[in-house]
Write a protein that holds these residues in place. Sequence first.
Motif, PDB file in Angstrom:
ATOM      1  N   PHE A   8       0.830  -1.208   0.000  1.00  0.00           N
ATOM      2  CA  PHE A   8       0.000   0.000   0.000  1.00  0.00           C
ATOM      3  C   PHE A   8       0.859   1.251   0.000  1.00  0.00           C
ATOM      4  CE2 PHE A   8      -4.585   0.781   1.374  1.00  0.00           C
ATOM      5  CZ  PHE A   8      -5.084  -0.025   0.370  1.00  0.00           C
ATOM      6  N   VAL A   9       1.836   1.283   0.900  1.00  0.00           N
ATOM      7  CA  VAL A   9       2.690   2.474   1.022  1.00  0.00           C
ATOM      8  C   VAL A   9       3.518   2.679  -0.239  1.00  0.00           C
ATOM      9  CG1 VAL A   9       4.608   3.507   2.295  1.00  0.00           C
ATOM     10  CG2 VAL A   9       2.786   2.331   3.525  1.00  0.00           C
ATOM     11  N   VAL A  10       4.152   1.605  -0.709  1.00  0.00           N
ATOM     12  CA  VAL A  10       5.032   1.713  -1.876  1.00  0.00           C
ATOM     13  C   VAL A  10       4.256   2.122  -3.119  1.00  0.00           C
ATOM     14  CG1 VAL A  10       6.541   0.387  -3.408  1.00  0.00           C
ATOM     15  CG2 VAL A  10       6.729   0.111  -0.936  1.00  0.00           C
ATOM     16  N   SER A  11       3.039   1.601  -3.287  1.00  0.00           N
ATOM     17  CA  SER A  11       2.251   1.942  -4.470  1.00  0.00           C
ATOM     18  C   SER A  11       1.659   3.346  -4.384  1.00  0.00           C
ATOM     19  CB  SER A  11       1.128   0.920  -4.675  1.00  0.00           C
ATOM     20  OG  SER A  11       0.246   0.888  -3.554  1.00  0.00           O
ATOM     21  N   GLY A  12       1.560   3.900  -3.167  1.00  0.00           N
ATOM     22  CA  GLY A  12       1.026   5.248  -3.027  1.00  0.00           C
ATOM     23  C   GLY A  12       2.073   6.338  -3.132  1.00  0.00           C
ATOM     24  N   LEU A  13       3.320   6.036  -2.796  1.00  0.00           N
ATOM     25  CA  LEU A  13       4.380   7.045  -2.794  1.00  0.00           C
ATOM     26  C   LEU A  13       4.618   7.695  -4.164  1.00  0.00           C
ATOM     27  CD1 LEU A  13       6.999   5.522  -0.344  1.00  0.00           C
ATOM     28  CD2 LEU A  13       5.936   7.776  -0.166  1.00  0.00           C
ATOM     29  N   PRO A  14       4.513   6.969  -5.292  1.00  0.00           N
ATOM     30  CA  PRO A  14       4.744   7.642  -6.579  1.00  0.00           C
ATOM     31  C   PRO A  14       3.729   8.752  -6.882  1.00  0.00           C
ATOM     32  CG  PRO A  14       4.979   5.272  -6.834  1.00  0.00           C
ATOM     33  CD  PRO A  14       4.428   5.506  -5.453  1.00  0.00           C
ATOM     34  N   TRP A  15       2.621   8.807  -6.153  1.00  0.00           N
ATOM     35  CA  TRP A  15       1.616   9.838  -6.396  1.00  0.00           C
ATOM     36  C   TRP A  15       1.756  11.032  -5.453  1.00  0.00           C
ATOM     37  CZ3 TRP A  15      -1.720   9.776 -10.471  1.00  0.00           C
ATOM     38  CH2 TRP A  15      -1.811   8.577 -11.177  1.00  0.00           C
ATOM     39  N   THR A  16       2.751  11.012  -4.572  1.00  0.00           N
ATOM     40  CA  THR A  16       2.912  12.132  -3.650  1.00  0.00           C
ATOM     41  C   THR A  16       3.381  13.373  -4.402  1.00  0.00           C
ATOM     42  OG1 THR A  16       5.175  11.384  -3.132  1.00  0.00           O
ATOM     43  CG2 THR A  16       3.396  10.644  -1.679  1.00  0.00           C
ATOM     44  N   GLY A  17       3.114  14.536  -3.807  1.00  0.00           N
ATOM     45  CA  GLY A  17       3.349  15.793  -4.507  1.00  0.00           C
ATOM     46  C   GLY A  17       4.785  16.254  -4.534  1.00  0.00           C
ATOM     47  N   SER A  18       5.646  15.742  -3.674  1.00  0.00           N
ATOM     48  CA  SER A  18       7.037  16.174  -3.658  1.00  0.00           C
ATOM     49  C   SER A  18       7.929  15.081  -4.245  1.00  0.00           C
ATOM     50  CB  SER A  18       7.473  16.513  -2.230  1.00  0.00           C
ATOM     51  OG  SER A  18       8.834  16.867  -2.185  1.00  0.00           O
ATOM     52  N   TRP A  19       8.164  14.017  -3.468  1.00  0.00           N
ATOM     53  CA  TRP A  19       9.017  12.939  -3.958  1.00  0.00           C
ATOM     54  C   TRP A  19       8.422  12.285  -5.201  1.00  0.00           C
ATOM     55  CZ3 TRP A  19       8.470   7.695  -4.767  1.00  0.00           C
ATOM     56  CH2 TRP A  19       9.659   6.986  -5.015  1.00  0.00           C
ATOM     57  N   GLY A  20       7.106  12.029  -5.179  1.00  0.00           N
ATOM     58  CA  GLY A  20       6.463  11.361  -6.302  1.00  0.00           C
ATOM     59  C   GLY A  20       6.584  12.156  -7.589  1.00  0.00           C
ATOM     60  N   LYS A  21       6.425  13.475  -7.503  1.00  0.00           N
ATOM     61  CA  LYS A  21       6.528  14.305  -8.699  1.00  0.00           C
ATOM     62  C   LYS A  21       7.947  14.282  -9.261  1.00  0.00           C
ATOM     63  CE  LYS A  21       4.120  18.041  -8.897  1.00  0.00           C
ATOM     64  NZ  LYS A  21       3.581  19.394  -8.642  1.00  0.00           N
ATOM     65  N   GLN A  22       8.938  14.356  -8.360  1.00  0.00           N
ATOM     66  CA  GLN A  22      10.326  14.318  -8.821  1.00  0.00           C
ATOM     67  C   GLN A  22      10.671  12.949  -9.407  1.00  0.00           C
ATOM     68  OE1 GLN A  22      12.209  17.050  -8.939  1.00  0.00           O
ATOM     69  NE2 GLN A  22      10.440  18.133  -8.087  1.00  0.00           N
ATOM     70  N   PHE A  23      10.176  11.896  -8.777  1.00  0.00           N
ATOM     71  CA  PHE A  23      10.430  10.553  -9.279  1.00  0.00           C
ATOM     72  C   PHE A  23       9.792  10.358 -10.653  1.00  0.00           C
ATOM     73  CE2 PHE A  23       9.127   5.952  -9.295  1.00  0.00           C
ATOM     74  CZ  PHE A  23      10.405   5.445  -9.505  1.00  0.00           C
ATOM     75  N   LYS A  24       8.596  10.902 -10.841  1.00  0.00           N
ATOM     76  CA  LYS A  24       7.917  10.798 -12.130  1.00  0.00           C
ATOM     77  C   LYS A  24       8.700  11.535 -13.214  1.00  0.00           C
ATOM     78  CE  LYS A  24       3.512  11.541 -12.046  1.00  0.00           C
ATOM     79  NZ  LYS A  24       2.220  12.272 -11.976  1.00  0.00           N
ATOM     80  N   ALA A  25       9.176  12.731 -12.893  1.00  0.00           N
ATOM     81  CA  ALA A  25       9.951  13.494 -13.867  1.00  0.00           C
ATOM     82  C   ALA A  25      11.240  12.758 -14.227  1.00  0.00           C
ATOM     83  CB  ALA A  25      10.260  14.881 -13.313  1.00  0.00           C
ATOM     84  N   LEU A  26      11.894  12.166 -13.225  1.00  0.00           N
ATOM     85  CA  LEU A  26      13.126  11.423 -13.475  1.00  0.00           C
ATOM     86  C   LEU A  26      12.851  10.197 -14.340  1.00  0.00           C
ATOM     87  CD1 LEU A  26      16.138  10.853 -12.933  1.00  0.00           C
ATOM     88  CD2 LEU A  26      15.434   9.646 -10.848  1.00  0.00           C
ATOM     89  N   ALA A  27      11.784   9.462 -14.016  1.00  0.00           N
ATOM     90  CA  ALA A  27      11.450   8.268 -14.791  1.00  0.00           C
ATOM     91  C   ALA A  27      11.150   8.623 -16.240  1.00  0.00           C
ATOM     92  CB  ALA A  27      10.246   7.557 -14.159  1.00  0.00           C
ATOM     93  N   THR A  28      10.508   9.775 -16.458  1.00  0.00           N
ATOM     94  CA  THR A  28      10.204  10.203 -17.822  1.00  0.00           C
ATOM     95  C   THR A  28      11.477  10.576 -18.571  1.00  0.00           C
ATOM     96  OG1 THR A  28       8.041  11.018 -17.099  1.00  0.00           O
ATOM     97  CG2 THR A  28       8.877  11.843 -19.205  1.00  0.00           C
ATOM     98  N   ARG A  29      12.401  11.271 -17.886  1.00  0.00           N
ATOM     99  CA  ARG A  29      13.632  11.716 -18.547  1.00  0.00           C
ATOM    100  C   ARG A  29      14.525  10.548 -18.949  1.00  0.00           C
ATOM    101  NH1 ARG A  29      13.610  15.990 -14.687  1.00  0.00           N
ATOM    102  NH2 ARG A  29      15.059  14.819 -13.352  1.00  0.00           N
ATOM    103  N   VAL A  30      14.580   9.504 -18.119  1.00  0.00           N
ATOM    104  CA  VAL A  30      15.481   8.390 -18.418  1.00  0.00           C
ATOM    105  C   VAL A  30      14.770   7.257 -19.156  1.00  0.00           C
ATOM    106  CG1 VAL A  30      16.908   8.930 -16.413  1.00  0.00           C
ATOM    107  CG2 VAL A  30      15.083   7.226 -16.197  1.00  0.00           C
ATOM    108  N   SER A  31      13.568   7.551 -19.652  1.00  0.00           N
ATOM    109  CA  SER A  31      12.797   6.582 -20.443  1.00  0.00           C
ATOM    110  C   SER A  31      12.344   5.382 -19.642  1.00  0.00           C
ATOM    111  CB  SER A  31      13.605   6.112 -21.664  1.00  0.00           C
ATOM    112  OG  SER A  31      13.903   7.203 -22.499  1.00  0.00           O
ATOM    113  N   ALA A  32      12.268   5.536 -18.313  1.00  0.00           N
ATOM    114  CA  ALA A  32      11.660   4.480 -17.491  1.00  0.00           C
ATOM    115  C   ALA A  32      10.175   4.756 -17.323  1.00  0.00           C
ATOM    116  CB  ALA A  32      12.330   4.415 -16.119  1.00  0.00           C
ATOM    117  N   GLY A  33       9.758   5.997 -17.658  1.00  0.00           N
ATOM    118  CA  GLY A  33       8.337   6.349 -17.663  1.00  0.00           C
ATOM    119  C   GLY A  33       7.869   6.299 -19.102  1.00  0.00           C
TER     120      GLY A  33
END
Length: 502
Positions: A227-252
């Motif tokens: 539950f915790v791990v699947s919810g963290l990618p949607w958080t507004g601070s860490w999740g947003k940065q992680f999403k941007a990083l995943a998109t930049r390195v083609s993991a998103g």
Amino acid sequence: MSTTLPASGTRPARATSAVHPGYRTLWRWHFYAGLFVMPFLIVLAITGTIYCFQPQIEPLLYPHRLVVTPAHTPRLSADTLLARAQAALPVGAKPIRAHIEANPARSAEFVFALMNGRKESVYLNPYSGEVLGTLDVDGRFMQVDRMLHRKLLLGKPGELLMELAACWTLVMIGTGVALWWPRAAPGSHGSALRAALWPRLGAKGRPFWKSLHGVIGIWLAVGALAFVVSGLPWTGSWGKQFKALATRVSAGAPRGAWGGGLPLKSTLPGAQQHADARPPMQMDHSEHAGHDMASMPGMVMDDLPLPNVPWAVGAVRVPQSPDAASPATGRFTLDQVVARMRALGVASGYDVALPATASGVYTVSYFPADPQQERTVYLDQYSGTVLKDIRYGDYGAVSQVISYGTSLHMGRYFGLANQLICTAISLGLAALAVTGFVMWWLRRPARAVGAPSRERAAPPMRAWKAGLAILAVIFPLMGATIVGVLLLDRMLFGGSKNLSAS
């Protein structure tokens, strides 16, 4: 600080099995994690359970707006319904979103941005065109519940608090499992394990609550961790940065999702195209921004006025054409968008962000229960040309995993059974918070916080320290609070009253 242990001859079996090197250190960290997480867990559990049952709850809350009686007459066209919805609102209201739903028992829904800055949903009978009512988008019950779940209705500070609560829940789970782990004399491991997996129903007072707390925690440990791990990618601070990083390195969404890096354009008929050399605007990407911010340079999908956007495309830039010198003519209609999406294999249950400017595009977001069916489609607003059709297969490996985690986290992937499992985990976490509070209350010392005493000679516990260090590196905000807890522990609670391990 000295360590107070049970006197010799007092409950020797418990002392042998429970009090071991490192026990008090783990218990102390478990105490601090629980102290912080406890109130947030209760909020997360209640709001998450409610949101999980959104499909069942909303029709009960707004039956006169959402539910209609199916008729034998054909449904009115989407453009006709949109025009009637706009006529029901004050002058100046601008359409920003349409929800396309083929369910014969559901109303048609359109969202407008009003002159006063509010966003209003208008509901119509799709057969007669009758306006059934309106709802404030931000005041809608499920939206309030969602914002409580994500940010406590406190904006960015609340968002950071909830993110920290999720991170510290990882510490609480890890230390809880370590404290629970049965330790018994050789030959009695089986009985010790059985006792640890079932509460001591015959016990009274704190032993009963401790047994119940441990059993609930261990049965929930894996689900709570997921539950915790699947919810963290949607958080507004860490999740947003992680999403941007995943998109930049083609993991998103893959970097090549935009056709070799060429900009997508919704071209005005007869307009002279020219390159826009200005750098992208740096904007505050607030959730579901208003109409005046849609389709502007530098915007990403998360900024569009859409209720749900697949995680993989949230940080993807929104297409934007160059400035146009001539007025738009021959705009593609909403009915044509619906027909085009039907031809692409998407017939119902999606949202369309309408073009906000003369150079914008139609943005279609399809966010179904099955992640492999997710679609994000951009259509030229004049020709209807499909500029890009992003599907699950276009996602990077990280985004594919997160898509499944999101669907399971929200209780959508396998229907009612998924909802019930999510409810059990959520309410179980709330029960952990309640039983933990009761345990603390029963053993609390007078005029003290009640933190477990430090060990006289704690073992190195290298694995535990390494785990904390890894969490601090992965979640920098949490790392700062770990340092803060260590300092406060030394400064304020160093003289707290000793407590036995029992």
